[in-house]
Design a protein around this motif. Structure first.
Motif, PDB file in Angstrom:
ATOM      1  N   PHE A   1      18.258  30.888  89.552  1.00 48.57           N
ATOM      2  CA  PHE A   1      16.084  30.902  89.902  1.00 48.57           C
ATOM      3  C   PHE A   1      15.928  29.133  91.503  1.00 48.57           C
ATOM      4  O   PHE A   1      15.786  28.856  90.174  1.00 48.57           O
ATOM      5  CB  PHE A   1      14.673  31.533  89.603  1.00 48.57           C
ATOM      6  N   ARG A   2      15.854  28.814  92.276  1.00 44.98           N
ATOM      7  CA  ARG A   2      15.618  27.722  92.405  1.00 44.98           C
ATOM      8  C   ARG A   2      14.120  27.846  93.812  1.00 44.98           C
ATOM      9  O   ARG A   2      14.644  28.649  94.459  1.00 44.98           O
ATOM     10  CB  ARG A   2      16.992  27.061  93.553  1.00 44.98           C
TER      11      ARG A   2
ATOM     12  N   ASP B   1      13.530  24.379  89.078  1.00 45.69           N
ATOM     13  CA  ASP B   1      14.668  25.222  88.588  1.00 45.69           C
ATOM     14  C   ASP B   1      13.534  25.626  87.370  1.00 45.69           C
ATOM     15  O   ASP B   1      12.072  26.244  86.955  1.00 45.69           O
ATOM     16  CB  ASP B   1      15.288  24.711  88.322  1.00 45.69           C
ATOM     17  N   ILE B   2      14.263  27.401  86.501  1.00 51.96           N
ATOM     18  CA  ILE B   2      14.110  27.345  85.182  1.00 51.96           C
ATOM     19  C   ILE B   2      13.124  26.002  84.029  1.00 51.96           C
ATOM     20  O   ILE B   2      12.334  26.346  83.657  1.00 51.96           O
ATOM     21  CB  ILE B   2      14.828  27.860  84.899  1.00 51.96           C
ATOM     22  N   ALA B   3      14.074  24.988  84.201  1.00 50.01           N
ATOM     23  CA  ALA B   3      12.948  24.145  83.267  1.00 50.01           C
ATOM     24  C   ALA B   3      12.047  23.915  83.374  1.00 50.01           C
ATOM     25  O   ALA B   3      10.750  23.428  83.537  1.00 50.01           O
ATOM     26  CB  ALA B   3      14.181  23.009  83.315  1.00 50.01           C
ATOM     27  N   LEU B   4      11.239  22.929  85.200  1.00 51.18           N
ATOM     28  CA  LEU B   4      10.223  22.821  85.893  1.00 51.18           C
ATOM     29  C   LEU B   4       9.215  23.784  85.551  1.00 51.18           C
ATOM     30  O   LEU B   4       7.891  24.026  84.791  1.00 51.18           O
ATOM     31  CB  LEU B   4      10.240  23.048  87.301  1.00 51.18           C
TER      32      LEU B   4
ATOM     33  N   ALA C   1       5.457  24.675  83.682  1.00 49.95           N
ATOM     34  CA  ALA C   1       4.268  24.766  84.154  1.00 49.95           C
ATOM     35  C   ALA C   1       4.067  25.730  82.743  1.00 49.95           C
ATOM     36  O   ALA C   1       2.672  25.983  83.492  1.00 49.95           O
ATOM     37  CB  ALA C   1       5.054  24.981  85.655  1.00 49.95           C
ATOM     38  N   GLY C   2       4.683  26.525  82.819  1.00 49.75           N
ATOM     39  CA  GLY C   2       3.955  27.817  82.137  1.00 49.75           C
ATOM     40  C   GLY C   2       3.377  27.121  80.788  1.00 49.75           C
ATOM     41  O   GLY C   2       2.239  27.636  80.659  1.00 49.75           O
ATOM     42  N   ALA C   3       3.757  26.584  80.653  1.00 48.06           N
ATOM     43  CA  ALA C   3       3.840  25.769  78.724  1.00 48.06           C
ATOM     44  C   ALA C   3       1.862  25.210  79.633  1.00 48.06           C
ATOM     45  O   ALA C   3       0.629  25.650  78.654  1.00 48.06           O
ATOM     46  CB  ALA C   3       4.665  24.873  78.339  1.00 48.06           C
TER      47      ALA C   3
END
Length: 321
Positions: A134-135, A143-146, A150-152
């Motif tokens: 997913f981008r 991306d997923i890392a971002l 952000a989720g944290a």
């Protein structure tokens, strides 16, 4: 009692109160792969006390960029109308559908703006379910890392989904579904969807040529760039009576009698007259009969329609409704 379906184009008040379990995608033709991931969204939402939600786009992002770059041939064909997409998502248990117009402003927002303004502020996401590749955001920088980072920070979980495969090991995808429809492989499309391919729409007035040759038709407009190959199909029609009705349908530009090139779906109900104007009907495509043809005259066209109707009667005699 099941919560009512809510459709939004901006903020969603209920989500802000309870939080949402969200997945993001185009969902053009809610096939079995989509159905499996949506089931996971619904189950997770139930276990976490969240609203099972979907964000989808109008138009398809690939269509937006293709038309912006004046390359319409790159735009994907459309499997379903927005009405049919919403109905299919609702049938899967989704209770909030966030329809986002994909335009220049949306395409240019940064990944950070997308997360903070839409996911956090508007949709109150507490759990997010997206593909591993997913981008998002301007130039697809998100991306997923971002998302996990952000989720944290904002208090939402991120889970990635794996491909769902059919019995032959082929990934369920809208591209495969479009391919089947482009070749009028109705049976294969039905296997991907878990039910016959369908188009719904309101019955509109046509030229009424059909009734003059003994085959009155119900006319339904279809979406631009309809994925289904033009041709003649055996169909089942719901929405006119309590029971489904048998029919034969023509999808195409009617080259024998028209020159404007507008695609129309015409349905002849077999051996029955029903009041239909203005009604919302659903047409299920059961069997491909032949491609659309241009005939030399009206009599040859009439003979072909008569033969098509006999093919449909024989189909229903064997398979039933």
């Amino acid at each position: 009692m099941k919560n009512p379906l809510q459709i939004s184009r901006q903020a969603f008040a209920s989500a802000a109160q309870t939080g949402s379990a969200l997945t993001i995608g185009n969902f053009d033709g809610v096939h079995l792969g989509h159905q499996q991931l949506l089931s996971h969204v619904v189950q997770t939402a139930s276990s976490k006390g969240l609203v099972p939600s979907v964000m989808t786009f109008v138009p398809h992002p690939r269509e937006y960029f293709a038309l912006r770059e004046q390359r319409p041939e790159l735009a994907p064909t459309r499997v379903s109308t927005l009405r049919d997409k919403v109905r299919a998502l609702s049938c899967c248990g989704i209770r909030h559908i966030h329809i986002r117009r994909f335009d220049q402003a949306f395409a240019q927002q940064t990944p950070e703006q997308f997360i903070e303004d839409i996911l956090v502020r508007q949709l109150a996401v507490k759990w997010l379910y997206v593909g591993q590749d997913f981008r998002f955001g301007s130039k697809r920088r998100g991306d997923i890392a971002l998302l996990r980072e952000a989720g944290a920070r904002f208090g939402f979980e991120v889970e990635t989904l794996r491909d769902v495969l059919d019995s032959s090991g082929i990934r369920y995808s809208s591209s495969e579904l479009r391919h089947a429809l482009a070749y009028a492989d109705i049976e294969r499309a039905g296997e991907f969807l878990g039910h016959p391919y369908q188009i719904s729409g309101h019955v509109v007035h046509g030229r009424k040529l059909g009734r003059t040759i003994g085959f009155p038709t119900l006319n339904v407009r279809v979406m631009p760039r309809c994925a289904l190959r033009s041709g003649i199909y055996v169909v089942r029609v719901n929405g006119l009576t309590d029971e489904p009705l048998a029919g034969i349908a023509s999808l195409g530009v009617r080259p024998t009698v028209e020159e404007d090139g507008q695609v129309l779906l015409e349905v002849h109900i077999l051996d029955k007259n029903v009041a239909a104007y203005g009604k919302l009907i659903t047409i299920s495509f059961l069997h491909a009969v032949r491609d659309e043809e241009k005939f030399p005259d009206l009599q040859t066209l009439t003979d072909a329609i008569r033969h098509d109707a006999d093919v449909a009667r024989n189909y229903f005699a064997v398979h039933g409704l």
